[in-house]
Design an enzyme around this catalytic site. Structure first.
Site, mmCIF file in Angstrom:
data_model
loop_
_atom_site.group_PDB
_atom_site.id
_atom_site.type_symbol
_atom_site.label_atom_id
_atom_site.label_comp_id
_atom_site.label_asym_id
_atom_site.label_seq_id
_atom_site.Cartn_x
_atom_site.Cartn_y
_atom_site.Cartn_z
ATOM 1 C CE1 TYR A 165 -3.995 2.075 0.531
ATOM 2 C CE2 TYR A 165 -2.723 3.153 2.254
ATOM 3 C CZ TYR A 165 -3.830 3.118 1.428
ATOM 4 O OH TYR A 165 -4.774 4.123 1.494
ATOM 5 C CE LYS A 169 -3.757 4.802 -1.869
ATOM 6 N NZ LYS A 169 -4.774 5.276 -2.850
#
Length: 264
Positions: A165, A169
């Site tokens: 993740y 991002k």
């Protein structure tokens, strides 16, 4: 230049719009005077149609277009649908994403590349395709535009057991900066927002019932307890500015909406 002085109504596409932050952004942009195309996975068409009704209740036009943002041909078709139904595309909010404690969660030494790719397919490829095809339409129109992507506090610093993740991002930030440089000649800005703990289904945890919304995700990410949990409207307020004509001098930025998590 405000939306009210233009000879056309500005149109925004919002992905991941069936619930949570995406829904909040859609309603806020509609309140700002834009017509909205809401997109999410085909299985969420009922939720999308409810968002459409809420937008229409605000006096704006809205269209629901089921879309899997990991498939480029579907994102291209989404942009084409916006033009077909509402006439143009002025704002693209690439909000669709998967959670940091879902697919690909766990330590790096246990990384399953297939799981990490599933996370990246949505969080990176989805933003790339959204930026690409919206920008092509904006260039064709010749009136500039606004590209807005979903980063995260996990795109401003690393968090243990959230490698897939975090990488995704951070990638949104890099893609946004790159796109901003490439499209400035077309008067198209590219910016991102980086939410902290926001009260949505994505961060829901059973322990929250006893300790309050956001407690579980903050414990997982080792975020101080004094940091607040925001609402989708808090993110939508920032997107409202980034989507507006008044943000023309802001590009390549990722704005944290996190009650200061990035400072802790």
């Amino acid at each position: 230049m405000s939306t009210t002085t233009q000879q056309y109504t500005r149109v925004a596409i919002v992905t991941g719009a069936a619930q949570g932050i995406g829904k909040g952004i859609s309603l806020r942009l509609a309140a700002d005077g834009l017509d909205i195309v809401v997109a999410d996975l085909p299985g969420k068409i009922d939720e999308l149609n409810k968002v459409v009704k809420e937008i229409e209740g605000l006096g704006r036009k809205a269209v629901a277009v089921p879309t899997n943002v990991t498939k480029e041909e579907e994102v291209k078709a989404l942009v084409e649908a916006a033009v077909s139904h509402l006439g143009r595309v002025d704002v693209m909010v690439a909000n669709a994403g998967v959670a940091g404690i879902g697919v690909g969660a766990g330590p790096v030494i246990d990384a399953n590349v297939d799981d990490w790719n599933k996370c990246w397919d949505v969080n990176i490829r989805g933003v790339l395709f959204s930026y690409k095809h919206a920008a092509l339409q904006m260039i064709k129109q010749g009136n500039g535009g606004r590209l807005i992507g979903a980063s995260s506090i996990a795109g401003t610093r690393g968090f243990a057991n959230m490698g897939a993740y975090c990488v995704s991002k951070f990638a949104v930030r890099a893609l946004t900066q790159t796109t901003a440089q490439e499209l400035r000649e077309h008067k198209i800005t590219a910016n991102a927002y980086a939410p902290g703990a926001i009260d949505t289904e994505m961060i829901a945890n059973p322990v929250d019932k006893e300790h309050g919304v956001g407690f579980g995700i903050k414990q997982f990410m080792k975020i101080p307890s004094w940091i607040g949990t925001g609402q989708p409207s808090d993110v939508a307020n920032v997107v409202s500015f980034l989507a507006s004509p008044n943000s023309y001098f802001v590009t390549g930025q990722t704005i944290s909406v996190d009650d200061g998590i990035h400072l802790s």
